[in-house]
Scaffold this motif. Sequence first.
Motif, mmCIF file in Angstrom:
data_model
loop_
_atom_site.group_PDB
_atom_site.id
_atom_site.type_symbol
_atom_site.label_atom_id
_atom_site.label_comp_id
_atom_site.label_asym_id
_atom_site.label_seq_id
_atom_site.Cartn_x
_atom_site.Cartn_y
_atom_site.Cartn_z
ATOM 1 N N VAL A 188 -39.885 86.158 47.689
ATOM 2 C CA VAL A 188 -39.802 85.389 46.723
ATOM 3 C C VAL A 188 -39.427 87.045 44.859
ATOM 4 O O VAL A 188 -38.264 86.857 44.562
ATOM 5 N N LEU A 189 -39.863 87.020 45.882
ATOM 6 C CA LEU A 189 -40.272 88.453 44.368
ATOM 7 C C LEU A 189 -38.212 89.590 44.606
ATOM 8 O O LEU A 189 -37.904 90.033 43.493
ATOM 9 N N ILE A 190 -38.279 89.470 45.939
ATOM 10 C CA ILE A 190 -37.290 90.183 46.024
ATOM 11 C C ILE A 190 -35.492 89.988 46.450
ATOM 12 O O ILE A 190 -34.859 90.198 45.515
ATOM 13 N N ALA A 191 -35.849 88.532 46.018
ATOM 14 C CA ALA A 191 -35.031 87.630 45.883
ATOM 15 C C ALA A 191 -34.342 87.396 44.203
ATOM 16 O O ALA A 191 -33.391 87.488 44.242
ATOM 17 N N THR A 192 -35.329 87.485 43.883
ATOM 18 C CA THR A 192 -35.469 87.621 42.261
ATOM 19 C C THR A 192 -35.047 88.480 41.944
ATOM 20 O O THR A 192 -33.856 88.712 41.201
ATOM 21 N N THR A 193 -35.591 89.383 41.872
ATOM 22 C CA THR A 193 -34.794 91.472 41.903
ATOM 23 C C THR A 193 -33.683 91.505 42.425
ATOM 24 O O THR A 193 -32.571 91.627 41.237
ATOM 25 N N LEU A 194 -33.274 91.351 43.164
ATOM 26 C CA LEU A 194 -31.698 91.197 43.465
ATOM 27 C C LEU A 194 -31.069 89.743 42.884
ATOM 28 O O LEU A 194 -29.669 90.769 42.294
ATOM 29 N N SER A 195 -31.760 89.010 42.396
ATOM 30 C CA SER A 195 -30.543 87.627 42.049
ATOM 31 C C SER A 195 -30.090 88.833 40.699
ATOM 32 O O SER A 195 -29.395 88.602 39.728
ATOM 33 N N THR A 196 -31.644 89.404 39.484
ATOM 34 C CA THR A 196 -31.857 89.550 38.602
ATOM 35 C C THR A 196 -30.121 90.810 38.494
ATOM 36 O O THR A 196 -29.351 90.810 37.821
ATOM 37 N N VAL A 197 -29.938 91.729 39.489
ATOM 38 C CA VAL A 197 -29.482 92.867 39.792
ATOM 39 C C VAL A 197 -28.356 92.668 39.620
ATOM 40 O O VAL A 197 -26.891 93.359 39.087
ATOM 41 N N SER A 198 -27.788 91.089 40.802
ATOM 42 C CA SER A 198 -26.308 90.840 40.103
ATOM 43 C C SER A 198 -25.802 90.153 39.637
ATOM 44 O O SER A 198 -24.967 89.691 39.408
ATOM 45 N N GLY A 199 -26.696 89.916 38.500
ATOM 46 C CA GLY A 199 -26.363 89.181 37.205
ATOM 47 C C GLY A 199 -26.155 87.842 37.549
ATOM 48 O O GLY A 199 -25.600 86.844 37.124
ATOM 49 N N ARG A 200 -26.862 87.384 38.886
ATOM 50 C CA ARG A 200 -26.346 85.291 39.086
ATOM 51 C C ARG A 200 -28.379 84.175 38.150
ATOM 52 O O ARG A 200 -29.574 85.890 37.765
ATOM 53 N N ASP A 201 -27.855 83.642 38.331
ATOM 54 C CA ASP A 201 -28.814 82.898 37.272
ATOM 55 C C ASP A 201 -29.802 82.551 38.311
ATOM 56 O O ASP A 201 -31.387 82.080 38.266
ATOM 57 N N GLU A 202 -29.710 82.118 39.708
ATOM 58 C CA GLU A 202 -30.223 80.973 40.653
ATOM 59 C C GLU A 202 -30.421 81.923 41.631
ATOM 60 O O GLU A 202 -29.796 83.312 41.504
ATOM 61 N N VAL A 203 -31.786 81.957 41.885
ATOM 62 C CA VAL A 203 -32.303 82.793 42.636
ATOM 63 C C VAL A 203 -32.308 82.446 44.001
ATOM 64 O O VAL A 203 -32.588 80.810 44.924
ATOM 65 N N THR A 204 -31.286 82.600 45.173
ATOM 66 C CA THR A 204 -30.736 81.957 46.539
ATOM 67 C C THR A 204 -31.734 82.735 47.577
ATOM 68 O O THR A 204 -31.713 83.710 47.572
ATOM 69 N N LEU A 205 -31.970 81.533 48.790
ATOM 70 C CA LEU A 205 -32.907 81.823 49.863
ATOM 71 C C LEU A 205 -32.017 81.167 50.953
ATOM 72 O O LEU A 205 -32.228 79.677 51.101
ATOM 73 N N PHE A 206 -31.670 81.584 52.669
ATOM 74 C CA PHE A 206 -30.697 80.606 53.332
ATOM 75 C C PHE A 206 -30.200 79.429 52.478
ATOM 76 O O PHE A 206 -30.337 78.555 53.128
ATOM 77 N N ASN A 207 -29.324 79.920 51.847
ATOM 78 C CA ASN A 207 -28.659 78.565 51.129
ATOM 79 C C ASN A 207 -28.925 77.348 50.022
ATOM 80 O O ASN A 207 -28.747 76.774 50.095
ATOM 81 N N ARG A 208 -29.954 78.621 49.799
ATOM 82 C CA ARG A 208 -31.258 77.244 48.671
ATOM 83 C C ARG A 208 -31.159 77.404 47.518
ATOM 84 O O ARG A 208 -31.800 79.416 47.675
ATOM 85 N N ASP A 209 -31.634 77.104 46.563
ATOM 86 C CA ASP A 209 -32.199 77.846 45.038
ATOM 87 C C ASP A 209 -33.284 77.518 45.479
ATOM 88 O O ASP A 209 -33.647 76.561 45.309
ATOM 89 N N LEU A 210 -34.328 78.170 44.651
ATOM 90 C CA LEU A 210 -35.410 78.455 44.424
ATOM 91 C C LEU A 210 -35.839 77.819 42.658
ATOM 92 O O LEU A 210 -35.387 78.196 41.936
ATOM 93 N N SER A 211 -36.799 77.069 42.567
ATOM 94 C CA SER A 211 -37.051 76.454 41.374
ATOM 95 C C SER A 211 -37.453 77.668 40.166
ATOM 96 O O SER A 211 -38.648 78.669 40.912
ATOM 97 N N ARG A 212 -37.467 77.542 38.828
ATOM 98 C CA ARG A 212 -38.386 78.664 38.445
ATOM 99 C C ARG A 212 -39.857 78.842 38.048
ATOM 100 O O ARG A 212 -40.107 79.642 37.741
ATOM 101 N N GLU A 213 -40.448 77.751 38.644
ATOM 102 C CA GLU A 213 -41.860 77.454 39.032
ATOM 103 C C GLU A 213 -42.889 78.380 39.925
ATOM 104 O O GLU A 213 -43.392 78.872 40.183
ATOM 105 N N ILE A 214 -41.487 78.454 41.113
ATOM 106 C CA ILE A 214 -41.754 79.402 42.563
ATOM 107 C C ILE A 214 -41.392 80.653 41.812
ATOM 108 O O ILE A 214 -42.668 82.168 42.489
ATOM 109 N N THR A 215 -40.771 81.578 41.354
ATOM 110 C CA THR A 215 -40.373 82.217 41.418
ATOM 111 C C THR A 215 -41.591 83.516 40.200
ATOM 112 O O THR A 215 -42.271 83.900 40.111
#
Length: 453
Positions: free
Chosen positions: A327-354
Amino acid sequence: MISKPKIKPSSTQIIMISFLFAILIGSVLLVLPISAKNGKSVNYLDALFTATTATCVTGLVTLPTVTTWSVFGQVVILVLIQIGGLGVITVLAGVAIAINKKLGLKDSALLQDSFNLNSLSGMSKFVKKVILGTLTVEGIGALAYMTVFVPEFGAKGIWISLFNSVSAFCNAGIDIIAENSLINYVTNPIVNAVTCILIVFGGLGYIVWWDIIRVLKLFKKEKFKCLRKLTLHSKIVIVTTLLLIFGGALLIFLFEYSNPLTLKGLSLFDKIQASFFQSVTTRTAGFATLPQEYLKDSTVIICIILMFVGGSPVGTAGGVKTVTLVVLIATTLSTVSGRDEVTLFNRDLSREITKKAVAVSMMSLLIVVCSTVLLLLVTVAPFVDVLYEVVSATATVGLTRNLTSSIEGWGKIILIITMYLGRVGPISLAVAFKVKKKTIKGIKNPTEEISVG
């Protein structure tokens, strides 16, 4: 006279207190003369340390288990390991179910928090499956161990096999074979394989077990396509576990290949199995087939990272957990790429999880930093050895570079507290003592931008 409202402890506080009571009761039993092999009471601080390391399924020991404790003492330690692996609340719930007592809503809520589950339904059935599954795997593991230990130790090998199986599955790392853990079995494929399988099974987490079984039932019809129906949680756990085990083993193999104090004198096959074992055992198990004090600094860093990550949620392993890392790695990659959603295996993660992933990691890191500084103040030892010890204690691993046995007084107390905090979980500690902030309905604090990075 106005009566004061009763303060009811939260479920998280109850879980923390239950572990504390188990440790204290265990320490009292271990300090009894009957628990010692020589019939003389051990120092209470050592008894407390042993009870803590067993209940917190850590594996660090100030006194050698095989030569210090009598059969009674070993039974106490094994019971504490089993309680620590399953969780005190789970064991109590299992006893209640065994005597046909129905679990109430509060009991179910407590179990939900104990396992960190999202659903409250079917807790009785879940507990039954957890206990039955645990006993089944441990039983099979004990039988497999007996093929080695019974021919070597005779009838005593049955007890050794049972103890080792429970300890391996619960990721405790305590054994009653020798003072140097499993170093004598570094070239034994059965001991290596059985121990690794038990560690991995315990570290995967129960909900992953049931999900894999559910999907495998579809294998006849859908073949390997059925793997797509695994839940997101299971996919993350399985993929990350495989990457960490194989990646860690490869790096350990390369770094230690020519080290004369670890792998150099072994055959190629034995080098490979020793590397795999070291990679698996750092996932909070604590058994050792290689002397940890002779590992190269580069290998030590890899092991510290693997220990800090640990196993997976809803299992017997410690650490910040594999899912948290992803989740931490996915959040970092999402932030670096400028995306609002944190995605894993074509599923978005909730803000609470991050947010929870960040909280768990930061609390664990804080425990490591504080404990390392404090231990350095009271112990004369190289920094790398102290850090290795502290991460091992925080992540409830149990590997040591021969430091635990030389620590005295305040050092033992620091490690006891570190193991306890590492077992109950950083997030549990934060939730247990959090203070709810009172806010006026409909009114929010103003938002303001700050600079980060």
